[in-house]
Every structure is written in structure tokens, then in C-alpha cells.
Design an enzyme around this catalytic site. Structure first.
Site, PDB file in Angstrom:
ATOM      1  N   PHE A 149       0.754  -1.139  -0.277  1.00 16.38           N
ATOM      2  CA  PHE A 149       0.228  -0.167   0.077  1.00 16.38           C
ATOM      3  C   PHE A 149       0.779   0.933   0.384  1.00 16.38           C
ATOM      4  O   PHE A 149       0.259   2.434  -0.881  1.00 16.38           O
ATOM      5  CB  PHE A 149      -1.015   0.067   1.126  1.00 16.38           C
ATOM      6  N   LYS A 173      -1.231  -6.843  -9.143  1.00 21.15           N
ATOM      7  CA  LYS A 173      -2.034  -7.252  -7.975  1.00 21.15           C
ATOM      8  C   LYS A 173      -1.568  -6.521  -6.982  1.00 21.15           C
ATOM      9  O   LYS A 173      -0.778  -6.707  -6.557  1.00 21.15           O
ATOM     10  CB  LYS A 173      -2.168  -8.708  -7.689  1.00 21.15           C
ATOM     11  N   GLU A 176      -4.810  -3.913  -1.636  1.00 22.87           N
ATOM     12  CA  GLU A 176      -6.623  -3.535  -1.757  1.00 22.87           C
ATOM     13  C   GLU A 176      -6.831  -2.651  -0.775  1.00 22.87           C
ATOM     14  O   GLU A 176      -7.542  -1.851  -1.525  1.00 22.87           O
ATOM     15  CB  GLU A 176      -7.440  -5.506  -0.698  1.00 22.87           C
ATOM     16  N   ARG A 177      -6.085  -1.682  -0.550  1.00 23.32           N
ATOM     17  CA  ARG A 177      -5.638  -0.376   0.374  1.00 23.32           C
ATOM     18  C   ARG A 177      -5.779   0.635  -0.380  1.00 23.32           C
ATOM     19  O   ARG A 177      -6.904   1.875   0.284  1.00 23.32           O
ATOM     20  CB  ARG A 177      -5.051  -0.463   1.597  1.00 23.32           C
ATOM     21  N   SER A 226       4.944  -7.316   3.417  1.00 21.53           N
ATOM     22  CA  SER A 226       5.950  -7.698   4.715  1.00 21.53           C
ATOM     23  C   SER A 226       7.007  -8.462   4.703  1.00 21.53           C
ATOM     24  O   SER A 226       6.642  -9.254   3.640  1.00 21.53           O
ATOM     25  CB  SER A 226       5.058  -7.082   5.712  1.00 21.53           C
ATOM     26  N   CYS A 281       9.740   1.686   4.143  1.00 21.04           N
ATOM     27  CA  CYS A 281      10.705   0.540   3.258  1.00 21.04           C
ATOM     28  C   CYS A 281      11.971   0.904   4.283  1.00 21.04           C
ATOM     29  O   CYS A 281      12.928   0.605   4.508  1.00 21.04           O
ATOM     30  CB  CYS A 281      10.261  -0.336   3.150  1.00 21.04           C
ATOM     31  N   GLU A 384       8.940  -4.209  13.242  1.00 23.47           N
ATOM     32  CA  GLU A 384       9.049  -3.330  12.337  1.00 23.47           C
ATOM     33  C   GLU A 384       7.488  -1.771  12.703  1.00 23.47           C
ATOM     34  O   GLU A 384       6.485  -2.917  13.001  1.00 23.47           O
ATOM     35  CB  GLU A 384       8.551  -3.642  11.200  1.00 23.47           C
TER      36      GLU A 384
HETATM   37  P1  NAD Z   1       1.879  -6.761   3.143  1.00 25.03           P
HETATM   38  O1  NAD Z   1       2.823  -7.718   3.357  1.00 25.03           O
HETATM   39  O2  NAD Z   1       0.193  -5.956   4.120  1.00 25.03           O
HETATM   40  O3  NAD Z   1       0.426  -6.594   1.794  1.00 25.03           O
HETATM   41  C1  NAD Z   1       1.368  -6.509   0.303  1.00 25.03           C
HETATM   42  C2  NAD Z   1       0.698  -7.338  -0.886  1.00 25.03           C
HETATM   43  O4  NAD Z   1       0.456  -8.407  -0.415  1.00 25.03           O
HETATM   44  C3  NAD Z   1      -0.477  -6.945  -1.084  1.00 25.03           C
HETATM   45  O5  NAD Z   1      -1.248  -6.511  -2.235  1.00 25.03           O
HETATM   46  C4  NAD Z   1      -1.482  -7.724  -0.464  1.00 25.03           C
HETATM   47  O6  NAD Z   1      -2.938  -7.821  -0.871  1.00 25.03           O
HETATM   48  C5  NAD Z   1      -0.286  -9.077  -0.579  1.00 25.03           C
HETATM   49  N1  NAD Z   1      -1.089 -10.385   0.780  1.00 25.03           N
HETATM   50  C6  NAD Z   1      -1.090  -9.314   1.887  1.00 25.03           C
HETATM   51  N2  NAD Z   1      -1.219 -10.612   2.481  1.00 25.03           N
HETATM   52  C7  NAD Z   1      -1.467 -11.528   1.911  1.00 25.03           C
HETATM   53  C8  NAD Z   1      -1.449 -13.298   1.969  1.00 25.03           C
HETATM   54  N3  NAD Z   1      -1.647 -13.545   3.309  1.00 25.03           N
HETATM   55  N4  NAD Z   1      -1.222 -13.786   1.130  1.00 25.03           N
HETATM   56  C9  NAD Z   1      -1.054 -13.576   0.223  1.00 25.03           C
HETATM   57  N5  NAD Z   1      -1.428 -11.938  -0.115  1.00 25.03           N
HETATM   58  C10 NAD Z   1      -0.517 -10.999   1.100  1.00 25.03           C
HETATM   59  O7  NAD Z   1       2.290  -5.334   3.202  1.00 25.03           O
HETATM   60  P2  NAD Z   1       2.211  -4.239   2.994  1.00 25.03           P
HETATM   61  O8  NAD Z   1       1.089  -3.168   4.786  1.00 25.03           O
HETATM   62  O9  NAD Z   1       0.906  -3.358   1.850  1.00 25.03           O
HETATM   63  O10 NAD Z   1       3.401  -2.565   2.830  1.00 25.03           O
HETATM   64  C11 NAD Z   1       4.111  -2.331   3.979  1.00 25.03           C
HETATM   65  C12 NAD Z   1       5.550  -3.244   4.429  1.00 25.03           C
HETATM   66  O11 NAD Z   1       6.000  -3.260   2.709  1.00 25.03           O
HETATM   67  C13 NAD Z   1       6.197  -3.015   4.932  1.00 25.03           C
HETATM   68  O12 NAD Z   1       6.239  -4.209   5.713  1.00 25.03           O
HETATM   69  C14 NAD Z   1       7.446  -2.606   4.220  1.00 25.03           C
HETATM   70  O13 NAD Z   1       8.506  -2.625   5.123  1.00 25.03           O
HETATM   71  C15 NAD Z   1       7.142  -3.359   3.251  1.00 25.03           C
HETATM   72  N6  NAD Z   1       7.519  -2.912   2.217  1.00 25.03           N
HETATM   73  C16 NAD Z   1       8.710  -3.247   1.305  1.00 25.03           C
HETATM   74  C17 NAD Z   1       9.798  -2.155   0.291  1.00 25.03           C
HETATM   75  C18 NAD Z   1      10.814  -2.869   0.319  1.00 25.03           C
HETATM   76  O14 NAD Z   1      10.882  -2.601  -0.628  1.00 25.03           O
HETATM   77  N7  NAD Z   1      11.441  -3.900   0.935  1.00 25.03           N
HETATM   78  C19 NAD Z   1       8.907  -1.037   0.414  1.00 25.03           C
HETATM   79  C20 NAD Z   1       7.583  -0.953  -0.308  1.00 25.03           C
HETATM   80  C21 NAD Z   1       7.053  -1.689   1.798  1.00 25.03           C
END
Ligand code: NAD
Length: 499
Positions: A149, A173, A176-177, A226, A281, A384
Site C-alpha cells: 500500500f 495485483k 487492496e487499500r 511485509s 521501507c 517493524e
Molecule cells: P503486506 O505484506 O500486508 O501486503 C503486500 C501485498 O501482499 C498486498 O498486495 C496484499 O494484498 C498481499 N497480501 C497480504 N497478505 C497476504 C497473504 N496472506 N497472502 C498473499 N498475499 C497477501 O504489506 P503492506 O502492509 O501493504 O506494506 C507494508 C510493508 O511493505 C512493510 O513491511 C514495508 O517495509 C514493506 N515494503 C518493503 C519495500 C522494499 O522494497 N523492501 C518497499 C515498500 C514496502
């Protein structure tokens, strides 16, 4: 209530699964739209459309594919304000920051205009007697990306721009937020000349993600989000034979040496710790001053700056330093972790709890927090937080400071603030973290370098954007060619049967 769509085969398509997620305006707390959550059948349909479209697109020469990116850059600039507004409305970040989100994606699109150079391949003339050898970089076919998101414009563009210029079809994909900007980007790519079916947006949750991971046609998966989900997607994607790169969470340390310019260090920490409400991140979430005297001077500089931070909705324009966090659940998680910090003995120097903004009482705002005397065993250090919470861990020596960053399970970004070149050089050389800043708090590499962390911040071999993206989104084919002697051996004037 607005009902968002998928974007399949060049058209907005309503969801058929009857499952939806709420999309909030984080500043007001109101649900402003419903986003459909795709079923397995909807994902399969998008994949089949992509597969059919990709064959012709893969055969388009790289220069023409790059021209679509050139036109896309023009459209991004034309619609910059519109995109940024839609982004701020769903994510909550300030308007200026939202433009930065689009801009850092746009820069990767610009880099992809150089695709013909990147896709040239290698050639050995005379690899053996009469034998030539050449390697081609060919597209994978149908590729996909699952994005977080916190950068709903930048990260999708980091993935789909190189994937598509390499000749692949791409299924996005998004989170969804905040799914509106990804849908707008898909429309703009078609306006730029991209054929239908090459960039599609399938909205959804775990059901859609699993359907992509299990689909045999899908060749590669890019993920940013994450760490637990990154690890899951990497394992499952690899088990299904796909090429996978997953980028996970972070806990970025900034080391402040005694000789650092303390005003500069404090200014840097304000932007890197609290910008975008800490939902980056590459945010700095741990300050590590070296020596108690350094720590005291740093805290003294930080406190008035933090207390002066202006928190508010993006509609207040430049009067706001950061906005709300993305959901009520994210806010509750931050508050829970702050409470563990207090319970486990950290000193809460700036208390952002009970932050209240008149007129926005239902918004997901979190006041800025500063902790001192944080130790390695505390939850606020281990996990985090992804909120406006900066932890100070006092180190007694440079070795202890670098050791903290090295021992932490995450290794996305880090920084050192010092005037000493020797310390900076040693730090850059020894630290086991992917992106390092020297007097630069958020060292996000530009488009033509690559972006990626180490340790639990990454699963997979290649980084995002830069030359690595062209490796990730192509497969190498090597041809060894020998031609029988032909016409140059002399003309044949008499009709002879074939031998
Ligand atoms: P998230 O892991 O909750 O979601 C990321 C994606 O995964 C979304 O599209 C979500 O729909 C999908 N998803 C969520 N749960 C799932 C599941 N159980 N099975 C399959 N898919 C699933 O992350 P977020 O809250 O959207 O973003 C924040 C996180 O992203 C933080 O941890 C941040 O550090 C990380 N991030 C990392 C980078 C990097 O380059 N390392 C960059 C940006 C954000």
C-alpha cells in the site's frame, strides 16, 4: 459508494466474486470505495488474456516498445496532479509526497526507454571454425507483481515498466487499500499505445495471490510487502517453478557519530523518521548515537523539531508534514507497540499518544513519538512499527553501533552521519545492509542503479530496477550457428540433382 473494478483486456471490469474490501479515506476514516476481490476464475481469465496478447507484443521490436514508455512519461507528467490527488486520498500521504511517489516510478519508466541497449545481447564471431555464437534476451511471457500500500504508484511502475519493455505481459495485483492509482496507470499505458491485455490490474487478496502463484502460465512473480508474506510468496512461487523476487520489511538504523553536525543529523532524522508517517521501507526507525554525550545533544535537537511537526490531511497542502496512517488497524498496531515500549522500560521522550485533530476525529492520525534508552530485547526495537515512532538506542562505541545494525534481522537501508571519511568508508564496506547512506538518511538508489536489501528484507537474487530488472524479466537463449559452404565457393551453371 464508488465500486472500483479490475482492468482486464483494455477495459474496466466489475468484480464477479461478490467479495469486496473497503477503501478508506484515512484522513476522515470514511469508506470511500469498495474494491472487488478477484476469484480464481477471474485471475485465470486475466492470465489467458495476457498469454494471448503477449505473443505479438514480444515480437514488437524493443525500440517500438520503448516508445510506448516515452509516451507514458508524457502522460504521467500531464496527469501528475490528478494521480497525486487520488493517491493522497486513499493513502493519506501529503500531496507533495504523493507526487514524489509518482515521480520515482516515472524515473524507472524513463530508464526503460533505454531498453534497446539493455536487450542487445552478446555475439561471438568465430567461436569455432565457421561457427558463430550469440545470446539473445527473450521475454518470459506472462509475469505478475504483488505490491504494497505504501507506494501505490512507484512500486507498480518499478515492476511493470521493465517487464513490459522486455516484451512480457504483466498482471498487477495492487494493495487492496489503495487500488485507484494502479487502475489509472493501466489506462494511461494504453493511451500511450500499449496493446490491450499487456498490462492488466486484478484486484484482490490472498485468493488472487494464490491463484497467480499456482497458475502454470505465469512465469515470474515480483512481490514487495511485509517479510512474512514475502517469505510465503517466495517459497510458494519457487515451489511452482516460477522466477520470484520478494522484497520485505525493514528496521533501518542511522548511526550518529560524535563528530557529526548535530543539526544536520536531527533534520535528517525528522524527515527520515516521520515523513509519510513512517510508512516507508526506507524510513529510519532507529537512531544510534555513539556516546551518551552525542545522544544527549541529539535528543536536545530532536525534541523541539518533533514537537513542531504538523500532522494533518493532505488537503491542508504544504502546512502538513505528514498525514494519517493507512488504516485503523495500522494505527492500533502502532499504539500497541508504543505501549510495549513503555511497559518494557524505554523512555518516551515525545509522547504522540492521544493525538487529536479537530474536525478529523475519525481519521487515522498518529502523533509523533520519540523513545530514548531503547534496548535490543524490546519489541519496539525488534519489530517493524511502520509508524511515526523513532527509537534511540545509545551505543558506547562505533563497534557497538555497527554491531547493532549488523545483528538485526532486517537489512534494507542504513545510514551513518559523520565528518570522518575513515569511519564512513569502514561502515560502507563492512555493513551487511543493501542500501547505505553516508550523511544521507534515505539512500534510495536512482532508477539506473538497483534497489534491494539484504537479510530478511529480501528473498531472491536480483534487485529491483536498474540492470537487474532487465535480467529478471528476460531469459537468455544462446545460439551456436554453422552455415555450410555456399554460393561464395563459386556459381553452379549446370543443372545437377541434389546430393
Ligand atoms: P503486506 O505484506 O500486508 O501486503 C503486500 C501485498 O501482499 C498486498 O498486495 C496484499 O494484498 C498481499 N497480501 C497480504 N497478505 C497476504 C497473504 N496472506 N497472502 C498473499 N498475499 C497477501 O504489506 P503492506 O502492509 O501493504 O506494506 C507494508 C510493508 O511493505 C512493510 O513491511 C514495508 O517495509 C514493506 N515494503 C518493503 C519495500 C522494499 O522494497 N523492501 C518497499 C515498500 C514496502
Amino acid at each position: 459508494m464508488q465500486e472500483l473494478t479490475h482492468y482486464i483486456n483494455g477495459a474496466h471490469v466489475k468484480g464477479t466474486s461478490k467479495r469486496f474490501a473497503d477503501v478508506f479515506n484515512p484522513a476522515t476514516g470514511e469508506v470511500q470505495a469498495k474494491v472487488p476481490l478477484a476469484s480464481v476464475e477471474e485471475v485465470s481469465h486475466a492470465v489467458e488474456v495476457a498469454q494471448a496478447a503477449q505473443i505479438a507484443w514480444g515480437a514488437v521490436n524493443p525500440q517500438r516498445r520503448a516508445r510506448v514508455m516515452m509516451a507514458f512519461v508524457g502522460l504521467l507528467n500531464r496527469d501528475m496532479d490528478k494521480l497525486a490527488e487520488a493517491l493522497s486520498r486513499e493513502h493519506g500521504k501529503t500531496f507533495v509526497d504523493a507526487k514524489g511517489d509518482v515521480q520515482r516510478g516515472l524515473e524507472v519508466v524513463e530508464y526503460c526507454i533505454g531498453a534497446p541497449e539493455m536487450l542487445k545481447g552478446d555475439y561471438t564471431d568465430g567461436a569455432g571454425p565457421g561457427i558463430d555464437m550469440y545470446s539473445m534476451k527473450q521475454p518470459l511471457g506472462v509475469t505478475c507483481g504483488i505490491t504494497p500500500f505504501n507506494f501505490p504508484a512507484m512500486i507498480p511502475m518499478w515492476m511493470f515498466a521493465p517487464a513490459i519493455t522486455c516484451g512480457n505481459a504483466f498482471i498487477l495485483k495492487p494493495s487492496e487499500r489503495d487500488p485507484s492509482v494502479p487502475l489509472m496507470l493501466a489506462e494511461l499505458m494504453e493511451e500511450a499505445g500499449l496493446p490491450k491485455g499487456i498490462l492488466q490490474v486484478v484486484n484482490g487478496d490472498k485468493v488472487a495471490v494464490d491463484a497467480l502463484l499456482e497458475n502454470e502460465i505465469v512465469q515470474s512473480v515480483g512481490f514487495v510487502g511485509s517479510t512474512p508474506i514475502a517469505e510465503y510468496i517466495y517459497g510458494k512461487g519457487c515451489a511452482h517453478g516460477k522466477r520470484v523476487q520478494c522484497f520485505g520489511g525493514a528496521k533501518n538504523h542511522m548511526i550518529v557519530m560524535p563528530d557529526a553536525d548535530m543539526d544536520q543529523a536531527a533534520d535528517a532524522l525528522i524527515g527520515a523518521g516521520y515523513g509519510a508517517a513512517g510508512e516507508r521501507c526506507m524510513a529510519i526507525s532507529v537512531a544510534v548515537p555513539v556516546g551518551d554525550e552525542t545522544a544527549d545533544r541529539l535528543i536536545e535537537k530532536l525534541v523541539p523539531r518533533i514537537e513542531a511537526l504538523k500532522v494533518g490531511p493532505y488537503t491542508a497542502g504544504e502546512d502538513v508534514d505528514y498525514g494519517p496512517v493507512v488504516t485503523a488497524a495500522a494505527k492500533a498496531n502502532i499504539e500497541r507497540l508504543v505501549q510495549t515500549g513503555i511497559d518494557q522500560g524505554a523512555k518516551l521522550v515525545v509522547d504522540g499518544r492521544n493525538f487529536n485533530l479537530q474536525g478529523y476525529e475519525d481519521g487515522f492520525f498518529v502523533g509523533p513519538h520519540l523513545f530514548d534508552n531503547v534496548t535490543k530485547d524490546m519489541d519496539i526495537y525488534k519489530y517493524e512499527i511502520f509508524g511515526p515512532v523513532l527509537s534511540t538506542v545509545r551505543a558506547q562505541s562505533y563497534e557497538e553501533a555497527i554491531g547493532l545494525a549488523m545483528d538485526h534481522e532486517y537489512g534494507n537501508g542504513t545510514a551513518i552521519f559523520t565528518r570522518d571519511g575513515d569511519a564512513a568508508r569502514d561502515f560502507a564496506s563492512r555493513i551487511n545492509v543493501g542500501m547505505v547512506g553516508i550523511n544521507v538518511p534515505i539512500p534510495v538508489p536512482l532508477a539506473y542503479h538497483t534497489f534491494g536489501g539484504w537479510k530478511k528484507s529480501v528473498f531472491g537474487d536480483l534487485n529491483q530496477h536498474g540492470p537487474d530488472a532487465f535480467k529478471f524479466y528476460t531469459r537468455t537463449k544462446t545460439v551456436t550457428a554453422r552455415w555450410p559452404s555456399g554460393i561464395k565457393e563459386g556459381g553452379e551453371f549446370n543443372f545437377k540433382p541434389m546430393e
